[in-house]
Write a protein that holds these residues in place. Sequence first.
Motif, PDB file in Angstrom:
ATOM      1  N   LEU A  78     -23.043   6.439   1.127  1.00  0.00           N
ATOM      2  CA  LEU A  78     -22.316   7.428   1.926  1.00  0.00           C
ATOM      3  C   LEU A  78     -22.625   7.224   3.404  1.00  0.00           C
ATOM      4  CD1 LEU A  78     -20.731  10.049   2.572  1.00  0.00           C
ATOM      5  CD2 LEU A  78     -22.832  11.301   1.991  1.00  0.00           C
ATOM      6  N   ALA A  79     -23.905   7.072   3.732  1.00  0.00           N
ATOM      7  CA  ALA A  79     -24.317   6.909   5.135  1.00  0.00           C
ATOM      8  C   ALA A  79     -23.638   5.707   5.776  1.00  0.00           C
ATOM      9  CB  ALA A  79     -25.840   6.765   5.226  1.00  0.00           C
ATOM     10  N   ARG A  80     -23.381   4.667   5.009  1.00  0.00           N
ATOM     11  CA  ARG A  80     -22.784   3.441   5.530  1.00  0.00           C
ATOM     12  C   ARG A  80     -21.245   3.451   5.467  1.00  0.00           C
ATOM     13  NH1 ARG A  80     -26.544  -0.828   6.039  1.00  0.00           N
ATOM     14  NH2 ARG A  80     -28.601  -0.234   5.319  1.00  0.00           N
ATOM     15  N   SER A  81     -20.670   4.474   4.867  1.00  0.00           N
ATOM     16  CA  SER A  81     -19.216   4.547   4.701  1.00  0.00           C
ATOM     17  C   SER A  81     -18.525   5.068   5.962  1.00  0.00           C
ATOM     18  CB  SER A  81     -18.873   5.477   3.527  1.00  0.00           C
ATOM     19  OG  SER A  81     -19.115   6.838   3.888  1.00  0.00           O
ATOM     20  N   LYS A  82     -17.199   5.023   5.964  1.00  0.00           N
ATOM     21  CA  LYS A  82     -16.408   5.556   7.074  1.00  0.00           C
ATOM     22  C   LYS A  82     -16.684   7.058   7.247  1.00  0.00           C
ATOM     23  CE  LYS A  82     -11.661   6.008   8.711  1.00  0.00           C
ATOM     24  NZ  LYS A  82     -10.247   5.782   8.409  1.00  0.00           N
ATOM     25  N   THR A  83     -16.758   7.766   6.139  1.00  0.00           N
ATOM     26  CA  THR A  83     -17.089   9.197   6.184  1.00  0.00           C
ATOM     27  C   THR A  83     -18.479   9.391   6.760  1.00  0.00           C
ATOM     28  OG1 THR A  83     -15.665   9.677   4.289  1.00  0.00           O
ATOM     29  CG2 THR A  83     -17.390  11.285   4.780  1.00  0.00           C
ATOM     30  N   GLY A  84     -19.416   8.586   6.312  1.00  0.00           N
ATOM     31  CA  GLY A  84     -20.794   8.691   6.782  1.00  0.00           C
ATOM     32  C   GLY A  84     -20.961   8.420   8.262  1.00  0.00           C
ATOM     33  N   GLN A  85     -20.066   7.634   8.843  1.00  0.00           N
ATOM     34  CA  GLN A  85     -20.125   7.346  10.277  1.00  0.00           C
ATOM     35  C   GLN A  85     -19.722   8.561  11.113  1.00  0.00           C
ATOM     36  OE1 GLN A  85     -21.574   4.448  11.284  1.00  0.00           O
ATOM     37  NE2 GLN A  85     -21.842   4.225   9.082  1.00  0.00           N
ATOM     38  N   GLN A  86     -19.073   9.548  10.483  1.00  0.00           N
ATOM     39  CA  GLN A  86     -18.619  10.739  11.198  1.00  0.00           C
ATOM     40  C   GLN A  86     -19.621  11.892  11.114  1.00  0.00           C
ATOM     41  OE1 GLN A  86     -14.336  11.732  10.683  1.00  0.00           O
ATOM     42  NE2 GLN A  86     -14.380  10.063   9.173  1.00  0.00           N
ATOM     43  N   ALA A 158     -16.296  13.125  -4.063  1.00  0.00           N
ATOM     44  CA  ALA A 158     -17.314  13.628  -3.135  1.00  0.00           C
ATOM     45  C   ALA A 158     -16.899  13.383  -1.690  1.00  0.00           C
ATOM     46  CB  ALA A 158     -18.665  12.982  -3.419  1.00  0.00           C
ATOM     47  N   LEU A 159     -16.355  12.200  -1.403  1.00  0.00           N
ATOM     48  CA  LEU A 159     -15.907  11.905  -0.045  1.00  0.00           C
ATOM     49  C   LEU A 159     -14.790  12.849   0.382  1.00  0.00           C
ATOM     50  CD1 LEU A 159     -15.975   8.005  -0.172  1.00  0.00           C
ATOM     51  CD2 LEU A 159     -17.611   9.519   0.973  1.00  0.00           C
ATOM     52  N   GLN A 160     -13.891  13.168  -0.546  1.00  0.00           N
ATOM     53  CA  GLN A 160     -12.818  14.116  -0.240  1.00  0.00           C
ATOM     54  C   GLN A 160     -13.395  15.510   0.025  1.00  0.00           C
ATOM     55  OE1 GLN A 160      -9.962  14.710  -3.408  1.00  0.00           O
ATOM     56  NE2 GLN A 160      -8.469  15.618  -2.034  1.00  0.00           N
ATOM     57  N   PHE A 161     -14.350  15.934  -0.798  1.00  0.00           N
ATOM     58  CA  PHE A 161     -15.008  17.232  -0.623  1.00  0.00           C
ATOM     59  C   PHE A 161     -15.704  17.309   0.739  1.00  0.00           C
ATOM     60  CE2 PHE A 161     -19.038  19.631  -1.073  1.00  0.00           C
ATOM     61  CZ  PHE A 161     -18.504  20.911  -1.200  1.00  0.00           C
ATOM     62  N   ILE A 162     -16.447  16.261   1.092  1.00  0.00           N
ATOM     63  CA  ILE A 162     -17.160  16.222   2.375  1.00  0.00           C
ATOM     64  C   ILE A 162     -16.164  16.279   3.530  1.00  0.00           C
ATOM     65  CG2 ILE A 162     -18.584  14.783   3.894  1.00  0.00           C
ATOM     66  CD1 ILE A 162     -19.927  13.737   1.254  1.00  0.00           C
ATOM     67  N   GLY A 163     -15.125  15.437   3.456  1.00  0.00           N
ATOM     68  CA  GLY A 163     -14.125  15.393   4.524  1.00  0.00           C
ATOM     69  C   GLY A 163     -13.425  16.717   4.725  1.00  0.00           C
ATOM     70  N   LYS A 164     -13.044  17.350   3.618  1.00  0.00           N
ATOM     71  CA  LYS A 164     -12.349  18.639   3.698  1.00  0.00           C
ATOM     72  C   LYS A 164     -13.280  19.741   4.217  1.00  0.00           C
ATOM     73  CE  LYS A 164      -9.683  21.881   0.922  1.00  0.00           C
ATOM     74  NZ  LYS A 164      -9.234  22.241  -0.421  1.00  0.00           N
TER      75      LYS A 164
END
Length: 170
Positions: A78-86, A158-164
Amino acid sequence: MKTVFSLILLCLVATTNLAAAKTPGEVEVGSVLREATMLGLSGPSRQLSQYRGKPLIINVWASWCGPCQQEMGSLERLARSKTGQQVTLIGISTDDYPEAARAFLKRYPTSFSHYIDQQLLLENMLGAAQLPLTLLVDAQGRVLAKHVGAQQWDSPQALQFIGKTLRLKP
């Protein structure tokens, strides 16, 4: 018989209240985290408020916790993902001994900062009655969500949940 039934009912009510009990001084979802000094485990110590200005994901773990071990790899991805960069991602160990927490981090290496909470201050404030606990916090320090239990934090759901939840850019 009536007395036995009353005693059983009283025990059930008492057990239910204990299961739902909050940790002392817990910051509820919707409230702002209080200031706290975090003792550095994989880097220098910092004030919690130093993480304001960018959404924050806090993962509370312990070296002896099997589910914590299971999810640590997904937190690193997650930390290394596009979401994690935000967002900023940090870990907080509830271990009593820094050596045990450092051994855990050698076994499950991550690129994000970790702190140790030997005095139960953060554990209680964050509400970590069960581990692992992951909190999503907005840029102003407001707790938006808490998730108890292991999760694959790099999964599409999880990425969708975090982003939303954190209102991140897709």
